[in-house]
Design a protein around this motif. Structure first.
Motif, PDB file in Angstrom:
ATOM      1  N   TYR A  59      35.954 -12.038 -24.249  1.00  0.00           N
ATOM      2  CA  TYR A  59      37.234 -11.860 -23.573  1.00  0.00           C
ATOM      3  C   TYR A  59      37.537 -13.033 -22.646  1.00  0.00           C
ATOM      4  O   TYR A  59      38.688 -13.466 -22.526  1.00  0.00           O
ATOM      5  CB  TYR A  59      37.244 -10.554 -22.773  1.00  0.00           C
ATOM      6  CG  TYR A  59      38.568 -10.308 -22.077  1.00  0.00           C
ATOM      7  CD1 TYR A  59      39.674  -9.885 -22.790  1.00  0.00           C
ATOM      8  CD2 TYR A  59      38.714 -10.543 -20.712  1.00  0.00           C
ATOM      9  CE1 TYR A  59      40.900  -9.689 -22.176  1.00  0.00           C
ATOM     10  CE2 TYR A  59      39.938 -10.340 -20.083  1.00  0.00           C
ATOM     11  CZ  TYR A  59      41.026  -9.920 -20.826  1.00  0.00           C
ATOM     12  OH  TYR A  59      42.229  -9.742 -20.202  1.00  0.00           O
ATOM     13  N   GLY A 118      45.569 -11.746 -23.369  1.00  0.00           N
ATOM     14  CA  GLY A 118      44.849 -12.603 -22.418  1.00  0.00           C
ATOM     15  C   GLY A 118      45.178 -14.066 -22.632  1.00  0.00           C
ATOM     16  O   GLY A 118      45.321 -14.838 -21.676  1.00  0.00           O
ATOM     17  N   VAL A 165      44.875  -7.938 -16.394  1.00  0.00           N
ATOM     18  CA  VAL A 165      43.543  -8.534 -16.521  1.00  0.00           C
ATOM     19  C   VAL A 165      42.461  -7.562 -16.048  1.00  0.00           C
ATOM     20  O   VAL A 165      41.437  -7.367 -16.719  1.00  0.00           O
ATOM     21  CB  VAL A 165      43.464  -9.860 -15.728  1.00  0.00           C
ATOM     22  CG1 VAL A 165      42.030 -10.369 -15.677  1.00  0.00           C
ATOM     23  CG2 VAL A 165      44.371 -10.902 -16.352  1.00  0.00           C
TER      24      VAL A 165
END
Length: 548
Positions: free
Chosen positions: A234, A28, A211
């Protein structure tokens, strides 16, 4: 026993959940660079027309190093600033003298650049703008390239969202990591602008798939009480990634090397992604209870609760088998959406508006008049305090109030910025930074919120469809910048008004705070009935208090 209760028994906030979240956070952080790469790889340096010869006949003087000599070839636009897109048809030598400006110059003597452009390379050694001359008549291609990338994100949400419900979260996640790494690396070797746009489109597709599945895989392995915490953790990966991008872009000033630096590490993420366990919720609902049981025992073992994992068996009914007929039929999906009434369009509308305003704000950092690297760093740093505040608000005030409040305040700040003079750089930057932080907090809320509205059997399809339409907003955001040529304040007004409208629409969504995550379509129906009863009860209590 519900699946959330089962997770509590085998460690709802154990070692596995933190390891799983960290392994999802690392890619990420890397992928956060790709949507914002345009600020650096497509930066527009100062430029002017390139002259036919860089030196005067019989002279060793270099035109690019002498503004006085350049005046003979290039007209002045604003004060003493050289024109970016025009040159003289013939050298005007009289302008090199001290009183040369008194001579009248006919507009017919000014023509578009005939020999390309000369760029100031002190800040960036090479960008796609300098390499393919995306200036003057071709300047809109720069914005179009970002819209093409967002088009890939849109298409990826549509495709990978549905494929994830069919083939599994981890399978599509692993493929997305590989696609980002391979296609992103190939982008750095693009021989032309057209190939560059095609590869950016494919990169956007993969980033979207990664994602969406990472968010889903993260949420589906945590119980109700931990959902906000791990969802926010996250979300911080994107904030960290934006800060890392500022440092990497400051170090690497060539767009090809920068593209390579933010793409190759995804190949490492692809290699370890095979360790990530598939969602046990999805395996159960896909009539694969044996595989789900193995994953649950693995999680219990990692959390140090292997004995409790051994107690989980199909015979005692700890895993609820859901017949495939419940989630395969198209009629069931239609019935599900009809039961949700207006909730789905409203949640999609909020995501679209937030995405539109967010990318409209952050995709042109050069307009603030300070270092783009500094602005990028500040924009990323503001996310940490704002998202921490939003996380607490999501847990105590609820999803609806937090999401609506963040979008309303952000919209007000962006509209205010549209009417502030460009000379007030500090104030303009401060309002933009606060607005960006609030949009980031709204993103955190909207991802958690929408994930709670859909049942497991349709979660990725629903979130993918919502993300698809949200990318319509991010695609159109760069194009709105084109109106600056006619009315400089208009883009800011539009970027601010859209989230304000969405903030008032949020009140029609149901509150899902502390509500169980629906597994099946029937669960979703019962959940919304419970939410409606819950809201009516509190309205009745408030009414009684007001009467007293």
């Amino acid at each position: 026993m519900s699946f959330s209760d089962l997770l509590d028994d085998i460690g709802g906030q154990g070692r596995f959940q933190f390891i799983n979240t960290i392994l999802l956070i690392i890619p990420g952080i890397i992928m956060a660079s790709h949507p914002l790469l345009q600020n650096f790889s497509a930066a527009v340096p100062d430029h002017h027309c390139q002259t036919a010869d860089n030196t005067l006949p019989g002279s060793s003087w270099n035109f690019t190093s002498s503004d006085v000599l350049l005046k003979a070839y290039i007209p002045v636009d604003e004060g003493t600033k050289l024109s970016k897109c025009l040159q003289f048809s013939k050298p005007q030598w009289h302008l090199t003298f001290e009183n040369g400006s008194f001579f009248n110059i006919s507009e017919t003597q000014k023509i578009p650049c005939q020999h390309g452009w000369s760029y100031d390379r002190t800040e960036f050694s090479e960008t796609i703008v300098t390499e393919w001359n995306l200036v003057c008549d071709l300047r809109h291609l720069r914005q179009m390239s970002q819209s093409i990338y967002m088009g890939g994100v849109l298409f990826g949400a549509l495709i990978f969202g549905s494929l994830s419900d069919k083939f599994g979260r981890r399978t599509i996640l692993t493929w997305s990591y590989l696609q980002v790494g391979v296609v992103g690396t190939c982008t750095s070797f693009s021989p032309s602008f057209e190939i560059f746009c095609i590869l950016r489109f494919l990169t956007g597709m993969a980033v979207s798939g990664a994602v969406l599945n990472a968010v889903c895989l993260n949420v589906e392995w945590v119980p109700i009480r931990s959902r906000t915490i791990f969802g926010t953790l996250y979300a911080f990966s994107f904030s960290i990634g934006q800060m890392v991008l500022a440092g990497v872009a400051y170090t690497i000033r060539d767009w090809r090397k920068l593209q390579l630096a933010v793409s190759c590490p995804m190949l490492l993420c692809f290699m370890y992604s095979w360790w990530l366990p598939e969602s046990a919720r999805w395996l159960t609902l896909k009539n694969k209870p044996d595989q789900a049981l193995r994953q649950i025992k693995k999680v219990a073992r990692i959390n140090g609760l292997a004995n409790k994992g051994k107690l989980v068996t199909l015979e005692v009914g700890m895993i609820v088998f859901v017949p495939s007929s419940l989630h395969k039929g198209t009629s069931k999906k239609v019935q599900f959406y009809s039961n949700l009434k207006c909730q789905c369009p409203i949640s999609i509308h909020c995501r679209c508006c937030n995405s539109f305003a967010f990318y409209g704000l952050i995709m042109d950092l050069q307009k603030f008049g300070v270092s783009v690297f500094l602005v990028q760093l500040i924009f990323a740093a503001i996310d940490f305090p704002v998202k921490l505040f939003a996380s607490a608000s999501l847990m105590y005030l609820g999803r609806r109030r937090t999401l609506g409040g963040c979008m309303l305040l952000a919209g007000i700040m962006i509209i205010s910025n549209a009417f502030i003079s460009y000379d007030m750089k500090a104030l303009r930057t401060s309002l933009a930074v606060l607005g960006k932080g609030l949009f980031g907090a709204a993103f955190t809320g909207v991802y958690i919120f929408t994930g709670e509205l859909y049942p497991t059997v349709l979660r990725q399809t629903g979130m993918g469809f919502g993300s698809t339409l949200a990318r319509v907003g991010s695609m159109t955001a760069p194009l709105i910048r084109m109106f600056e040529d006619h009315l400089p304040s208009l883009p800011g007004i539009i970027y601010g008004a859209v989230p304000i409208i969405a903030a008032f629409v949020v009140i029609f969504l149901p509150e899902t705070l502390n509500m169980p995550l629906p597994e099946t379509i029937d669960d979703a129906r019962r959940l919304f009935s419970l939410i409606k009863l819950h809201n009516n009860l509190f309205q009745a209590v408030d009414l009684n208090k007001s009467k007293r």
